[in-house]
Write a protein that holds these residues in place. Structure first.
Motif, PDB file in Angstrom:
ATOM      1  N   TYR A  34      37.231  24.340  -9.054  1.00  0.00           N
ATOM      2  CA  TYR A  34      37.924  23.461  -8.121  1.00  0.00           C
ATOM      3  C   TYR A  34      38.888  22.593  -8.943  1.00  0.00           C
ATOM      4  N   THR A  35      40.163  22.583  -8.549  1.00  0.00           N
ATOM      5  CA  THR A  35      41.125  21.694  -9.179  1.00  0.00           C
ATOM      6  C   THR A  35      41.293  20.460  -8.304  1.00  0.00           C
ATOM      7  N   ILE A  36      41.173  19.293  -8.903  1.00  0.00           N
ATOM      8  CA  ILE A  36      41.328  18.046  -8.174  1.00  0.00           C
ATOM      9  C   ILE A  36      42.461  17.253  -8.804  1.00  0.00           C
ATOM     10  N   MET A  37      43.389  16.811  -7.979  1.00  0.00           N
ATOM     11  CA  MET A  37      44.440  15.885  -8.388  1.00  0.00           C
ATOM     12  C   MET A  37      44.245  14.623  -7.559  1.00  0.00           C
TER      13      MET A  37
ATOM     14  N   ARG B 104      32.364  25.365 -10.540  1.00  0.00           N
ATOM     15  CA  ARG B 104      31.760  25.701  -9.255  1.00  0.00           C
ATOM     16  C   ARG B 104      30.252  25.415  -9.263  1.00  0.00           C
ATOM     17  N   CYS B 105      29.611  25.668 -10.401  1.00  0.00           N
ATOM     18  CA  CYS B 105      28.168  25.450 -10.464  1.00  0.00           C
ATOM     19  C   CYS B 105      27.792  23.973 -10.463  1.00  0.00           C
ATOM     20  N   GLY B 106      28.771  23.092 -10.675  1.00  0.00           N
ATOM     21  CA  GLY B 106      28.496  21.662 -10.686  1.00  0.00           C
ATOM     22  C   GLY B 106      28.921  20.940  -9.429  1.00  0.00           C
ATOM     23  N   LEU B 107      29.322  21.699  -8.412  1.00  0.00           N
ATOM     24  CA  LEU B 107      29.817  21.075  -7.188  1.00  0.00           C
ATOM     25  C   LEU B 107      28.774  20.169  -6.544  1.00  0.00           C
TER      26      LEU B 107
ATOM     27  N   LEU C 149      34.179  24.306   2.269  1.00  0.00           N
ATOM     28  CA  LEU C 149      34.339  23.812   0.904  1.00  0.00           C
ATOM     29  C   LEU C 149      33.048  23.831   0.092  1.00  0.00           C
ATOM     30  N   PHE C 150      31.908  23.587   0.735  1.00  0.00           N
ATOM     31  CA  PHE C 150      30.684  23.380  -0.023  1.00  0.00           C
ATOM     32  C   PHE C 150      29.631  24.474   0.146  1.00  0.00           C
ATOM     33  N   TYR C 151      29.762  25.321   1.164  1.00  0.00           N
ATOM     34  CA  TYR C 151      28.685  26.267   1.434  1.00  0.00           C
ATOM     35  C   TYR C 151      29.138  27.724   1.551  1.00  0.00           C
ATOM     36  N   SER C 152      30.433  27.968   1.596  1.00  0.00           N
ATOM     37  CA  SER C 152      30.920  29.341   1.747  1.00  0.00           C
ATOM     38  C   SER C 152      31.364  29.874   0.394  1.00  0.00           C
TER      39      SER C 152
ATOM     40  N   SER D 276      30.682  14.224 -16.252  1.00  0.00           N
ATOM     41  CA  SER D 276      29.550  15.131 -16.430  1.00  0.00           C
ATOM     42  C   SER D 276      30.028  16.352 -17.201  1.00  0.00           C
ATOM     43  N   GLU D 277      29.083  17.193 -17.564  1.00  0.00           N
ATOM     44  CA  GLU D 277      29.410  18.418 -18.284  1.00  0.00           C
ATOM     45  C   GLU D 277      30.168  19.399 -17.402  1.00  0.00           C
ATOM     46  N   PHE D 278      30.156  19.180 -16.088  1.00  0.00           N
ATOM     47  CA  PHE D 278      30.814  20.098 -15.161  1.00  0.00           C
ATOM     48  C   PHE D 278      32.283  19.754 -14.925  1.00  0.00           C
TER      49      PHE D 278
END
Length: 330
Positions: free
Chosen positions: A51-54, A17-20, A207-210, A66-68
Motif C-alpha cells: 500500500y502506498t500512502i501519501m 500488506r502483511c502489516g495492514l 481495502l482491508f478484507y479483499s 513499525s517494521e511494516f
C-alpha cells in the motif's frame, strides 16, 4: 496559466500488506474522520506489492512506526496547475497529458524527480522540498507562480528562491522502463463527501478484507491477466477513487459519480523492478509521447511502480507507441 505551490508538506511511505492489521484504526480515521486529525491531503493506493500512502504531516502523525512501514527520506511539496483562475473540472481534465510539455518535460530536463497523483478533479505534481528553487526557476517563464500561505495565494518570483538555487546538473538520458498492460478495465470516480458513510462498509471490505496474493511482475511489455489496484484520495475535501469495473459492481451505482460518458480506462504499468525516487524523467517518458498524439492519461505514482490510465479504446495505440519508443531508445 498559474502554478500553485500548495501548503501541504507530504510524506510518502510503503505499508507492507502483511502489516495492514496494525494500521487499520489510523487508516479508518484518515479515511472517514480526517477532521479529527486535521489531515487535508491523504491518498492510499493498493497495488500487488504493498500500500502506498501519501499524506501531509498532520496525517503522518497518526501512523505509528513499525517494521511494516517504509518511509521515503524526503518531504514532498505539492504543485497544482490552475487554468483561468480555477482548477480544471473533472469533465474537462485530460490528466497528465495537458501538463506534459509545460511542467513534466521541463522538470525532467532540469533533473528534478517528480511523483504524480492524478485524481478525478485535477492532477498534483509532487516535488522534493529541496528541489523547489530549481522548480521555480525552471517554470517561472511558463507560469505565474503562487505559494499558498495561511489560505492566501502569495506571488513567487525567481528572486524569492535565488538563495537556495543551485544550477541543476545536466540530466542524463533516462532509462526506458518496460511497460505492462493488465486486462482490467478501470473507472475513475468521485463521491460526494456527505454520502461517504453510505459506502463506508464496502470501502472497508475492499481495502482491508479483499486480499489477493501478491503477483510476480511478468516480463516487460507483456500483458497481465489482471492486477490488484485500488486508489482512494481525500484531498482538501474532494474524494477521488480508482477501481476496476468488477469492483465497482459491489458499490451502489447511484452514489458513485463519473463523467457523463461513463468512460472506462486501461492501465499501463511502468517498471520491471522498483523505480525508486531519484531517477528523473520516468513520468515524462510516458506523458510526452501521449501528449504528442493527444491521448489523455491519468497518472498515479506509487512507492515501487508508476501507473498510467488511458481511455480503453486507445490502449492498443498507446502500447504500440511506448514499445516503439523503447525500441528506438536501445
Amino acid at each position: 496559466m498559474d502554478l500553485h505551490i500548495l501548503e501541504h508538506r507530504v510524506r510518502v511511505l510503503s505499508l507492507a500488506r502483511c502489516g495492514l492489521w496494525l494500521y487499520t484504526h489510523p487508516l479508518l480515521k484518515l479515511l472517514f474522520l480526517p477532521q479529527r486529525c486535521r489531515c487535508k491531503f491523504f491518498s492510499l493506493t493498493e497495488t500487488p506489492e504493498d500500500y502506498t500512502i501519501m499524506l501531509d504531516e498532520e496525517g503522518f502523525k497518526e501512523l505509528p512506526p513499525s517494521e511494516f512501514m517504509q518511509v521515503a527520506d524526503s518531504t514532498w511539496l505539492v504543485l497544482s496547475v490552475v487554468s483561468n483562475g480555477r482548477a480544471p473540472s473533472g469533465c474537462q481534465a485530460t490528466g497528465v497529458t495537458k501538463i506534459a510539455r509545460s511542467v513534466i518535460a521541463p522538470l525532467a530536463e532540469h533533473h528534478v524527480s517528480v511523483l504524480m497523483l492524478s485524481t478525478y478533479q485535477t492532477d498534483f505534481v509532487l516535488v522534493r522540498e529541496r528541489d523547489l528553487p530549481v522548480v521555480i526557476h525552471t517554470l517561472a517563464g511558463e507560469f505565474d507562480i503562487y505559494k499558498e500561505e495561511n489560505g492566501e495565494s502569495v506571488p513567487v518570483t525567481c528572486d524569492d528562491a535565488s538563495n537556495g538555487f543551485l544550477k541543476p546538473k545536466a540530466a542524463t538520458s533516462p532509462t526506458l522502463h518496460p511497460v505492462q498492460s493488465p486486462q482490467n478495465r478501470f473507472c475513475i470516480l468521485t463521491v460526494a463527501p456527505d454520502t461517504l458513510p453510505a459506502i463506508a462498509t464496502m470501502l472497508i471490505d475492499v481495502l482491508f478484507y479483499s486480499h489477493s496474493p501478491p503477483r510476480e511482475p511478468s516480463a516487460g511489455g507483456q500483458d497481465l491477466d489482471s492486477i490488484t489496484f485500488f486508489a482512494f484520495s481525500l484531498i482538501e475535501g474532494y474524494i477521488s477513487i480508482v477501481m476496476d469495473a468488477e469492483t465497482q459492481k459491489r458499490f451502489p451505482s447511484d452514489l458513485l459519480l463519473t463523467s457523463s460518458s461513463g468512460e472506462l480506462w486501461r492501465m499501463v504499468r511502468i517498471g520491471g523492478q522498483p523505480l525508486g525516487f531519484d531517477e528523473c524523467g520516468i513520468v515524462a517518458q510516458i506523458a510526452e509521447p501521449l501528449a504528442a498524439v493527444d491521448i489523455s492519461a491519468y497518472y498515479i505514482s506509487t512507492f515501487n511502480f508508476d501507473h498510467a490510465l488511458v481511455p480503453e479504446e486507445g490502449i492498443t495505440e498507446v502500447i504500440q507507441l511506448l514499445q516503439k519508443r523503447q525500441e528506438s531508445g536501445r
